[in-house]
Design an enzyme around this catalytic site. Sequence first.
Site, PDB file in Angstrom:
ATOM      1  N   ASP A 114       0.852  -1.209   0.000  1.00 47.99           N
ATOM      2  CA  ASP A 114       0.000   0.000   0.000  1.00 47.99           C
ATOM      3  C   ASP A 114       0.878   1.246   0.000  1.00 47.99           C
ATOM      4  O   ASP A 114       1.419   1.635   1.039  1.00 47.99           O
ATOM      5  CB  ASP A 114      -0.911  -0.023   1.236  1.00 47.99           C
ATOM      6  CG  ASP A 114      -2.001  -1.077   1.084  1.00 47.99           C
ATOM      7  OD1 ASP A 114      -2.140  -1.935   1.983  1.00 47.99           O
ATOM      8  OD2 ASP A 114      -2.700  -1.045   0.053  1.00 47.99           O
TER       9      ASP A 114
ATOM     10  N   ASP B 220     -10.405  -5.505  -1.743  1.00 51.21           N
ATOM     11  CA  ASP B 220      -9.365  -4.940  -0.881  1.00 51.21           C
ATOM     12  C   ASP B 220      -9.999  -4.143   0.253  1.00 51.21           C
ATOM     13  O   ASP B 220     -10.544  -3.076   0.043  1.00 51.21           O
ATOM     14  CB  ASP B 220      -8.467  -4.026  -1.741  1.00 51.21           C
ATOM     15  CG  ASP B 220      -7.302  -3.458  -0.967  1.00 51.21           C
ATOM     16  OD1 ASP B 220      -6.461  -2.780  -1.582  1.00 51.21           O
ATOM     17  OD2 ASP B 220      -7.233  -3.665   0.261  1.00 51.21           O
TER      18      ASP B 220
HETATM   19  C1  DX5 Z   1      -6.726  -0.232   2.097  1.00 47.70           C
HETATM   20  C2  DX5 Z   1      -5.608  -1.184   2.422  1.00 47.70           C
HETATM   21  C3  DX5 Z   1      -6.093  -2.262   3.376  1.00 47.70           C
HETATM   22  C4  DX5 Z   1      -5.030  -3.271   3.737  1.00 47.70           C
HETATM   23  C5  DX5 Z   1      -5.694  -4.515   4.247  1.00 47.70           C
HETATM   24  O1  DX5 Z   1      -6.308   1.009   2.302  1.00 47.70           O
HETATM   25  O2  DX5 Z   1      -5.183  -1.762   1.223  1.00 47.70           O
HETATM   26  O3  DX5 Z   1      -7.149  -2.903   2.722  1.00 47.70           O
HETATM   27  O4  DX5 Z   1      -4.256  -3.592   2.607  1.00 47.70           O
HETATM   28  O5  DX5 Z   1      -6.125  -4.251   5.570  1.00 47.70           O
HETATM   29  P1  DX5 Z   1      -7.362  -4.993   6.236  1.00 47.70           P
HETATM   30  O6  DX5 Z   1      -7.332  -6.434   5.797  1.00 47.70           O
HETATM   31  O7  DX5 Z   1      -7.144  -4.829   7.719  1.00 47.70           O
HETATM   32  O8  DX5 Z   1      -8.561  -4.275   5.735  1.00 47.70           O
HETATM   33 ZN    ZN Z   2      -4.552  -1.942  -0.738  1.00 52.03          ZN
END
Ligand code: DX5
Ligand code: ZN
Length: 226
Positions: free
Chosen positions: A40, A181
């Site tokens: 990210d 996601d």
């Molecule tokens: C969105 C990020 C999150 C992260 C995953 O900003 O991309 O989705 O990767 O985190 P969780 O699984 O805790 O939502």
């Molecule tokens: Zn992400």
Amino acid sequence: MCKGNRPGQISASLMCAGIKDLVSNIHIMEEEHVEYLHVDVMDGEFVPNLGFGMDYIDGVREMTSIPLDMHLMIMRPEDKLEWMKLRPQDRVIIHYESTIHVQRTLVRAKSYGCKVMLAINPGTPIYSVEEVLDYIDGINVLTVNPGFAGQKIVRSCIPKVDKLENYLREAGYSDLEIQVDGNISFDNAKMFKEMGADIYVAGSTSIFNGDDLRENIQKYRAAIAG
Ligand code: DX5
Ligand code: ZN
């Protein structure tokens, strides 16, 4: 393959992997054949958070051959793609909302030879993808407002995956992959598998929840099996 039958792929969220056990966690993910490491990239402008600069990304690339799934939560990604050192085995995720020239940006991203995904935020309609279907390899449906791990799914996003899968199939684009996601827990992964999702960002509510990463990956794999 028809809806929901393509084997799911795991994109493990490094935002949720922590730093302390990163080396050992990456070895486990290699042994469990995790398909991607989800990175990210955040600029503090497109999202209210900062994350994963190029030094960190270069370091991960030196540690493993697992391809990267680069989620660009940055404004004007077209100006920054050259920083990313994209490789043919990587994926890059461009947000529809992050540039006024999305088609040109997608073409520029594709010139690096990697898979190119278009991401849409919870408030962005699925039909926003209509004019760029020929320039992408798939769509990342954000099921949270991006920028942070540990959030709860935005419930209005749930039907988007089903709607998108139907739309792509009827438009003749069922080969495009659907990624989800944000709070993709074991149960949410099962639900989205039924709707036809292909790539699952696995984070704090699934594989990195608790102490046994290997067992969690195996449980997740079962939840998204074809
Ligand atoms: C969105 C990020 C999150 C992260 C995953 O900003 O991309 O989705 O990767 O985190 P969780 O699984 O805790 O939502
Ligand atoms: Zn992400």
